[in-house]
Design a protein around this motif. Sequence first.
Motif, PDB file in Angstrom:
ATOM      1  N   LEU A 164       1.027  -1.261  -0.086  1.00 20.32           N
ATOM      2  CA  LEU A 164      -0.023   0.072   0.202  1.00 20.32           C
ATOM      3  C   LEU A 164       0.804   1.394   0.182  1.00 20.32           C
ATOM      4  CD1 LEU A 164      -1.559  -2.302   1.859  1.00 20.32           C
ATOM      5  CD2 LEU A 164      -3.180  -0.458   2.281  1.00 20.32           C
ATOM      6  N   PRO A 165       0.698   2.267  -0.938  1.00 18.10           N
ATOM      7  CA  PRO A 165       1.176   3.327  -0.535  1.00 18.10           C
ATOM      8  C   PRO A 165       0.923   4.036   0.592  1.00 18.10           C
ATOM      9  CG  PRO A 165       0.270   3.374  -2.865  1.00 18.10           C
ATOM     10  CD  PRO A 165      -0.351   2.148  -2.239  1.00 18.10           C
ATOM     11  N   PRO A 166       1.854   5.003   1.017  1.00 13.92           N
ATOM     12  CA  PRO A 166       1.422   5.636   2.257  1.00 13.92           C
ATOM     13  C   PRO A 166       0.001   6.617   2.309  1.00 13.92           C
ATOM     14  CG  PRO A 166       3.601   6.032   1.904  1.00 13.92           C
ATOM     15  CD  PRO A 166       2.991   5.483   0.757  1.00 13.92           C
ATOM     16  N   GLY A 167      -0.877   6.180   3.122  1.00 15.05           N
ATOM     17  CA  GLY A 167      -2.332   6.804   3.073  1.00 15.05           C
ATOM     18  C   GLY A 167      -3.461   6.184   2.153  1.00 15.05           C
ATOM     19  N   ALA A 168      -3.011   4.812   1.463  1.00 19.26           N
ATOM     20  CA  ALA A 168      -3.777   4.090   0.866  1.00 19.26           C
ATOM     21  C   ALA A 168      -4.616   3.185   1.569  1.00 19.26           C
ATOM     22  CB  ALA A 168      -3.168   3.550  -0.426  1.00 19.26           C
ATOM     23  N   ALA A 169      -5.607   2.725   1.057  1.00 19.14           N
ATOM     24  CA  ALA A 169      -6.671   1.793   1.543  1.00 19.14           C
ATOM     25  C   ALA A 169      -6.333   0.416   1.094  1.00 19.14           C
ATOM     26  CB  ALA A 169      -7.902   2.196   1.652  1.00 19.14           C
ATOM     27  N   ARG A 170      -5.701   0.493  -0.325  1.00 19.39           N
ATOM     28  CA  ARG A 170      -5.667  -0.676  -0.736  1.00 19.39           C
ATOM     29  C   ARG A 170      -4.084  -0.992  -1.597  1.00 19.39           C
ATOM     30  NH1 ARG A 170      -9.750  -0.688   0.718  1.00 19.39           N
ATOM     31  NH2 ARG A 170     -11.926  -1.459  -0.193  1.00 19.39           N
ATOM     32  N   PRO A 171      -3.536  -1.987  -1.902  1.00 20.83           N
ATOM     33  CA  PRO A 171      -2.359  -2.446  -2.397  1.00 20.83           C
ATOM     34  C   PRO A 171      -2.215  -1.813  -3.936  1.00 20.83           C
ATOM     35  CG  PRO A 171      -3.331  -4.339  -2.309  1.00 20.83           C
ATOM     36  CD  PRO A 171      -4.235  -3.500  -1.501  1.00 20.83           C
ATOM     37  N   ALA A 172      -0.974  -1.407  -4.147  1.00 14.53           N
ATOM     38  CA  ALA A 172      -0.810  -0.807  -5.457  1.00 14.53           C
ATOM     39  C   ALA A 172       0.443  -0.978  -6.164  1.00 14.53           C
ATOM     40  CB  ALA A 172      -0.877   0.832  -5.408  1.00 14.53           C
ATOM     41  N   PHE A 240       8.467  -0.790   3.385  1.00  7.98           N
ATOM     42  CA  PHE A 240       9.486  -0.286   4.578  1.00  7.98           C
ATOM     43  C   PHE A 240       9.698   0.979   4.665  1.00  7.98           C
ATOM     44  CE2 PHE A 240      14.092   0.514   3.515  1.00  7.98           C
ATOM     45  CZ  PHE A 240      13.886   0.438   2.041  1.00  7.98           C
ATOM     46  N   HIS A 243       7.766   6.664   3.153  1.00 12.26           N
ATOM     47  CA  HIS A 243       8.021   7.302   1.726  1.00 12.26           C
ATOM     48  C   HIS A 243       9.107   7.068   0.822  1.00 12.26           C
ATOM     49  CE1 HIS A 243       4.728   9.832   0.681  1.00 12.26           C
ATOM     50  NE2 HIS A 243       4.459  10.073   1.747  1.00 12.26           N
ATOM     51  N   LYS A 244      10.449   6.439   1.488  1.00 10.57           N
ATOM     52  CA  LYS A 244      11.535   6.129   0.797  1.00 10.57           C
ATOM     53  C   LYS A 244      11.169   4.715   0.167  1.00 10.57           C
ATOM     54  CE  LYS A 244      15.512   8.379   2.981  1.00 10.57           C
ATOM     55  NZ  LYS A 244      16.740   8.540   3.671  1.00 10.57           N
ATOM     56  N   PHE A 246       8.301   3.397  -0.341  1.00 12.42           N
ATOM     57  CA  PHE A 246       7.253   3.722  -1.349  1.00 12.42           C
ATOM     58  C   PHE A 246       7.817   4.233  -2.660  1.00 12.42           C
ATOM     59  CE2 PHE A 246       4.195   6.816  -3.128  1.00 12.42           C
ATOM     60  CZ  PHE A 246       3.546   6.068  -3.828  1.00 12.42           C
ATOM     61  N   GLY A 247       8.676   5.125  -2.651  1.00 14.80           N
ATOM     62  CA  GLY A 247       9.470   5.736  -3.848  1.00 14.80           C
ATOM     63  C   GLY A 247      10.233   4.527  -4.345  1.00 14.80           C
TER      64      GLY A 247
ATOM     65  N   TYR B 189       8.773  10.906 -13.145  1.00 12.37           N
ATOM     66  CA  TYR B 189       8.953  10.280 -11.777  1.00 12.37           C
ATOM     67  C   TYR B 189      10.412  10.260 -11.542  1.00 12.37           C
ATOM     68  CZ  TYR B 189       8.876   7.012  -8.018  1.00 12.37           C
ATOM     69  OH  TYR B 189       9.039   6.616  -6.759  1.00 12.37           O
ATOM     70  N   MET B 191      12.803   9.571  -7.984  1.00 12.59           N
ATOM     71  CA  MET B 191      12.960   9.148  -6.898  1.00 12.59           C
ATOM     72  C   MET B 191      14.532   9.479  -6.294  1.00 12.59           C
ATOM     73  SD  MET B 191      11.980   7.876  -3.933  1.00 12.59           S
ATOM     74  CE  MET B 191      13.231   7.057  -2.693  1.00 12.59           C
ATOM     75  N   PRO B 304      -7.687   3.698  -3.765  1.00 12.39           N
ATOM     76  CA  PRO B 304      -8.338   4.095  -2.828  1.00 12.39           C
ATOM     77  C   PRO B 304      -7.831   4.400  -1.212  1.00 12.39           C
ATOM     78  CG  PRO B 304      -9.421   2.113  -3.913  1.00 12.39           C
ATOM     79  CD  PRO B 304      -7.975   2.231  -4.332  1.00 12.39           C
ATOM     80  N   ARG B 305      -8.169   5.562  -0.725  1.00 13.09           N
ATOM     81  CA  ARG B 305      -7.424   6.168   0.436  1.00 13.09           C
ATOM     82  C   ARG B 305      -8.260   5.894   1.852  1.00 13.09           C
ATOM     83  NH1 ARG B 305      -7.715   9.950  -3.650  1.00 13.09           N
ATOM     84  NH2 ARG B 305      -9.418  11.285  -2.345  1.00 13.09           N
ATOM     85  N   GLN B 306      -7.135   5.930   2.887  1.00 15.08           N
ATOM     86  CA  GLN B 306      -7.560   5.908   4.058  1.00 15.08           C
ATOM     87  C   GLN B 306      -8.603   7.043   4.425  1.00 15.08           C
ATOM     88  OE1 GLN B 306      -7.265   3.267   6.183  1.00 15.08           O
ATOM     89  NE2 GLN B 306      -5.945   2.289   5.136  1.00 15.08           N
ATOM     90  N   VAL B 309      -7.519  11.108   4.071  1.00 15.03           N
ATOM     91  CA  VAL B 309      -6.157  11.262   3.509  1.00 15.03           C
ATOM     92  C   VAL B 309      -6.776  12.046   2.017  1.00 15.03           C
ATOM     93  CG1 VAL B 309      -4.171  10.284   2.087  1.00 15.03           C
ATOM     94  CG2 VAL B 309      -5.106   9.284   4.323  1.00 15.03           C
ATOM     95  N   ILE B 312      -2.936  10.510  -2.690  1.00 14.00           N
ATOM     96  CA  ILE B 312      -1.523   9.625  -2.364  1.00 14.00           C
ATOM     97  C   ILE B 312      -0.523  10.498  -3.261  1.00 14.00           C
ATOM     98  CG2 ILE B 312      -0.705   7.416  -3.345  1.00 14.00           C
ATOM     99  CD1 ILE B 312      -3.026   6.850  -1.591  1.00 14.00           C
ATOM    100  N   PRO B 315       6.639  10.708  -4.920  1.00 14.98           N
ATOM    101  CA  PRO B 315       7.662  11.395  -4.575  1.00 14.98           C
ATOM    102  C   PRO B 315       8.149  12.299  -5.650  1.00 14.98           C
ATOM    103  CG  PRO B 315       8.008   9.015  -3.999  1.00 14.98           C
ATOM    104  CD  PRO B 315       6.603   9.428  -4.902  1.00 14.98           C
TER     105      PRO B 315
END
Lengths: 344, 344
Positions: A164-172, A240, A243-244, A246-247, B189, B191, B304-306, B309, B312, B315
């Motif tokens: 899941l990205p930070p703030g997300a409710a689903r994996p991406a 892990f 944001h690092k 995630f990026g 993009y 990073m 989908p977000r928390q 939030v 998303i 970076p």
Amino acid sequence: MTSAGKSSSAGGLLDPDRPDGVRLTVSEANEIGSRALGKLGFSDDDTQIIMGQLIDNALCGYRFTSLPRILAIAEFEKFEDNRKPMRVIHETPVSALIDGGNNVGYVTVYRGMEIAVAKARQSGIATVGIHNSYYSGRLAYFVERVTEAGFVAIHTSCGKPRTLPPGAARPAMGTNPICFGFPTTKYPYIMDMGTAAFMWGELMLHAHLGQPIPEGIGYDAKGHATTDAAAALLGGVVPFGGHKGFGLSLVMQSFGVLSGARLTRGQVQDFGFFFVVVDPKLLIPDGSFPEQMTELITKIKATPRQPGVDEIRIPSERSFRERDQRRVEGIIVDKKVVDSLNAL
Amino acid sequence: MTSAGKSSSAGGLLDPDRPDGVRLTVSEANEIGSRALGKLGFSDDDTQIIMGQLIDNALCGYRFTSLPRILAIAEFEKFEDNRKPMRVIHETPVSALIDGGNNVGYVTVYRGMEIAVAKARQSGIATVGIHNSYYSGRLAYFVERVTEAGFVAIHTSCGKPRTLPPGAARPAMGTNPICFGFPTTKYPYIMDMGTAAFMWGELMLHAHLGQPIPEGIGYDAKGHATTDAAAALLGGVVPFGGHKGFGLSLVMQSFGVLSGARLTRGQVQDFGFFFVVVDPKLLIPDGSFPEQMTELITKIKATPRQPGVDEIRIPSERSFRERDQRRVEGIIVDKKVVDSLNAL
């Protein structure tokens, strides 16, 4: 239900004292695994490639990415009735784009690595992308082969959404590992890391054993935080390092797109395997790069230590040492796994 | 006493409400900086390259990697009485090894990036290594130039010891950032991450302000844990994320060796700047890679977000937005910095 984008280190270490394990020599383990893969319909060539990695994983002490993987492939194989031979669909002297033909990544990524090495031998540098494949195992296995040819490797893989990205409710993104390898005069320096906060193989094991996972790691299928491993298997885990991580994970997904991920099912968030292979003589023409790498590792290991610290440990060093030892002492495999393989 | 291996994001964000700041248009800031660099003896060409990055850093909201850097270069320059023109010392159609002639990295790495792009244009892929240089600033600046050419970039840098391996009492690697860039149809993009747990620029700021740093980050010159920023400046900091960060940092140090780090002073633990530039048409020949990247970013942002939030965040997205805004609104520079530059 296993992930192709799995980190090499997925799986935890072997416990040599488990009473439910059997100790096998390399050739015994190879025979059991090869027979099972043959029954699953793999050619002798493919069987040899797959077993090459599975035995190496066992020797290096990775418990779940060894013979048990054949059972996972067997489950997966049931869905794989439309396999075609893998083929290079676009090629230059420095590159190849490979359609994996829906074959298992253990084989397609190995072949892709061979092509990258052959092209780097001719051109000094090469990039290879592989799509329409899944489930390649441990990245360091392929990267070590590149370093054996004397070359430097950058290798990434990405899979279907599990992180899941930070703030997300689903994996991406997938669990998306990245691996780098450099030849030295002895063991290569190989750095292989997943970008998910929890290894998918470990998550499956926790679910299997009914053990909870730490807080802040897992989300269920509805996007609610959970410590229930089985629930997180249906949702996902966080990257892990916030944001690092995630990026970085998104970098692997981008290399997957570059490797033709979208060509498989029209989905950008799909499996993709990427290589850059560099002959170090391009930049250090006198051929002394491996010696210089040995010097770097030696210097790093000789850094003054904190009181009570025996050794500065280099990533991958432990598994190479364990491999040397296990080549002599044999490997330990779950008795249940051996029985299941023999029953295939 | 500043670090070449500094992450792009070194420095923290600009506070637009600081009363000790002056608001400058891009051309005003450029004029002040260019005049100062001219007085330091930089040629017009070099000045233009350096100011290109410093202005971009300011626009993107990086407070310490903008005009204040000229003062740091000025301090460093006093020791640089044996500069020579940078030159390519080994070259193939897919590679160049560059001796930076002890010139500042802002210029040598920019030139190296240009050479990598030119070679990738000819050959599809290229690698470039630069040594005998220091202090290149923000990696993302160079990588964005590569993406403007339509190419994918991998770029690393490493510097002198500032980061301690786990268990060590002395630093052994630089702050060693790594940066990846991919073209899309809009913003690339990008990073860009350092591998130290604390940015060196932030550490210097904390030392300057007499502020402590968090526990578990810093070690003094004798290898004792410290929260005193000034003491940590004489020792070092730990990598981010423990063994993962250490492993990555060592990867950058290895790419530095590949870039000829040892050729500068016979030391493997020295500055090195490395590029791989890939034309995405090597693997996605129909030229649709940027569109596919846009699709990936769009999909990730649409996860989908928390609850609570808003977005998303990808970076590098924030800094691109801030840049668009600051191009109109101007940038804010410390009044003291402007005075010091005018007094050079």
